[in-house]
Write an enzyme that holds these catalytic residues in place. Structure first.
Site, PDB file in Angstrom:
ATOM      1  N   GLY A 185      77.552   1.030 -65.829  1.00  0.00           N
ATOM      2  CA  GLY A 185      76.751   0.011 -66.488  1.00  0.00           C
ATOM      3  C   GLY A 185      77.194  -1.370 -66.058  1.00  0.00           C
ATOM      4  O   GLY A 185      78.314  -1.549 -65.573  1.00  0.00           O
ATOM      5  N   GLN A 209      78.163 -10.387 -66.494  1.00  0.00           N
ATOM      6  CA  GLN A 209      79.213  -9.942 -65.562  1.00  0.00           C
ATOM      7  C   GLN A 209      78.955 -10.424 -64.141  1.00  0.00           C
ATOM      8  O   GLN A 209      79.857 -10.381 -63.303  1.00  0.00           O
ATOM      9  CB  GLN A 209      79.346  -8.416 -65.572  1.00  0.00           C
ATOM     10  CG  GLN A 209      79.897  -7.884 -66.897  1.00  0.00           C
ATOM     11  CD  GLN A 209      80.059  -6.379 -66.838  1.00  0.00           C
ATOM     12  OE1 GLN A 209      79.118  -5.646 -67.088  1.00  0.00           O
ATOM     13  NE2 GLN A 209      81.253  -5.923 -66.494  1.00  0.00           N
ATOM     14  N   CYS A 243      85.999  -1.324 -67.853  1.00  0.00           N
ATOM     15  CA  CYS A 243      84.976  -2.339 -67.621  1.00  0.00           C
ATOM     16  C   CYS A 243      85.194  -2.920 -66.234  1.00  0.00           C
ATOM     17  O   CYS A 243      86.331  -3.198 -65.851  1.00  0.00           O
ATOM     18  CB  CYS A 243      85.108  -3.433 -68.682  1.00  0.00           C
ATOM     19  SG  CYS A 243      83.904  -4.750 -68.507  1.00  0.00           S
ATOM     20  N   LEU A 244      84.112  -3.102 -65.491  1.00  0.00           N
ATOM     21  CA  LEU A 244      84.230  -3.657 -64.141  1.00  0.00           C
ATOM     22  C   LEU A 244      84.798  -5.074 -64.172  1.00  0.00           C
ATOM     23  O   LEU A 244      85.335  -5.538 -63.177  1.00  0.00           O
ATOM     24  CB  LEU A 244      82.869  -3.644 -63.434  1.00  0.00           C
ATOM     25  CG  LEU A 244      82.304  -2.245 -63.136  1.00  0.00           C
ATOM     26  CD1 LEU A 244      80.896  -2.347 -62.569  1.00  0.00           C
ATOM     27  CD2 LEU A 244      83.201  -1.465 -62.179  1.00  0.00           C
ATOM     28  N   HIS A 254      78.730  -0.645 -75.269  1.00  0.00           N
ATOM     29  CA  HIS A 254      79.609  -1.481 -74.444  1.00  0.00           C
ATOM     30  C   HIS A 254      78.815  -2.613 -73.777  1.00  0.00           C
ATOM     31  O   HIS A 254      79.209  -3.783 -73.826  1.00  0.00           O
ATOM     32  CB  HIS A 254      80.283  -0.593 -73.388  1.00  0.00           C
ATOM     33  CG  HIS A 254      81.169  -1.321 -72.419  1.00  0.00           C
ATOM     34  ND1 HIS A 254      82.528  -1.140 -72.370  1.00  0.00           N
ATOM     35  CD2 HIS A 254      80.861  -2.224 -71.449  1.00  0.00           C
ATOM     36  CE1 HIS A 254      83.028  -1.920 -71.408  1.00  0.00           C
ATOM     37  NE2 HIS A 254      82.033  -2.576 -70.831  1.00  0.00           N
ATOM     38  N   GLU A 255      77.672  -2.247 -73.180  1.00  0.00           N
ATOM     39  CA  GLU A 255      76.882  -3.254 -72.459  1.00  0.00           C
ATOM     40  C   GLU A 255      76.254  -4.267 -73.411  1.00  0.00           C
ATOM     41  O   GLU A 255      76.193  -5.453 -73.106  1.00  0.00           O
ATOM     42  CB  GLU A 255      75.793  -2.590 -71.606  1.00  0.00           C
ATOM     43  CG  GLU A 255      76.306  -1.665 -70.509  1.00  0.00           C
ATOM     44  CD  GLU A 255      77.399  -2.258 -69.646  1.00  0.00           C
ATOM     45  OE1 GLU A 255      77.433  -3.485 -69.439  1.00  0.00           O
ATOM     46  OE2 GLU A 255      78.247  -1.483 -69.177  1.00  0.00           O
ATOM     47  N   HIS A 289      78.540  -6.988 -74.275  1.00  0.00           N
ATOM     48  CA  HIS A 289      78.642  -8.038 -73.248  1.00  0.00           C
ATOM     49  C   HIS A 289      77.633  -9.161 -73.520  1.00  0.00           C
ATOM     50  O   HIS A 289      77.920 -10.332 -73.282  1.00  0.00           O
ATOM     51  CB  HIS A 289      78.352  -7.468 -71.856  1.00  0.00           C
ATOM     52  CG  HIS A 289      79.541  -6.862 -71.163  1.00  0.00           C
ATOM     53  ND1 HIS A 289      80.666  -7.575 -70.824  1.00  0.00           N
ATOM     54  CD2 HIS A 289      79.770  -5.596 -70.727  1.00  0.00           C
ATOM     55  CE1 HIS A 289      81.537  -6.780 -70.209  1.00  0.00           C
ATOM     56  NE2 HIS A 289      81.021  -5.561 -70.141  1.00  0.00           N
TER      57      HIS A 289
HETATM   58 NI    NI Z   1      81.946  -3.893 -69.254  1.00  0.00          NI
END
Ligand code: NI
Length: 163
Positions: free
Chosen positions: A46, A51, A89-90, A131-132, A135
């Site tokens: 995701g 991000q 998380c990226l 999670h997304e 963000h």
């Molecule tokens: Ni993330």
């Protein structure tokens, strides 16, 4: 399409609330294409627009590797149950931590054609949606971690989730 630079923890853009998308312009379409390409290239499940430095309410999610959800202005309508597991998380590279999330989520969002659709999700997909969407509120999972934030290299492969 192009790979965009993924912002990392400490970058102020990750702590800002995102704005609603009013219209899918060519620029928004390009952003969505770039987000998908960036997510796949980074082997994530995701990615949220902040991000890649864009404060718009857009996320892309693909927990199967073949069927991406594009979610514009997503909202959670219902949630229930509980799951506790590792999350990554990226934007927090190399780290993982245990987070408790709902095990079931019903969400509504617009697709790239601004058509409203519903998603009913359990397990990993439910976790990824939560999670997304966090963000988009400027929140990172690291603030919800139970216990220590761990190095991914210390974990078993099947415990890794990057989104
Ligand atoms: Ni993330």
């Amino acid at each position: 399409m192009a790979i965009r630079n993924i912002r990392e923890i400490g970058d102020a853009v990750l702590n800002k609330k995102c704005k609603e998308v009013k219209e899918v312009t060519p620029r928004v379409k390009e952003l969505i294409g770039d987000m998908l390409e960036t997510m796949y290239e980074a082997c994530g499940v995701g990615l949220a627009a902040p991000q890649v430095g864009v404060l718009k309410r857009i996320v892309v999610i693909d927990v199967t590797g073949e069927d991406p959800y594009v979610m514009i202005n997503p909202r959670i309508l219902e949630m229930s149950g509980e799951q506790t597991g590792h999350e990554g998380c990226l934007s927090v590279p190399g780290k993982s931590g245990v987070v408790t999330r709902p095990n079931y989520v019903k969400a509504v969002a617009y697709n790239e054609n601004m058509e409203l659709y519903e998603v009913e999700a359990t397990e990993l997909l439910a976790r990824a949606i939560c999670h997304e969407l966090d963000h988009l509120e400027g929140k990172l999972y690291v603030d919800k971690v139970e216990g220590p934030l761990m190095n991914v290299e210390d974990l078993e492969d099947d415990e890794e989730i990057e989104d």
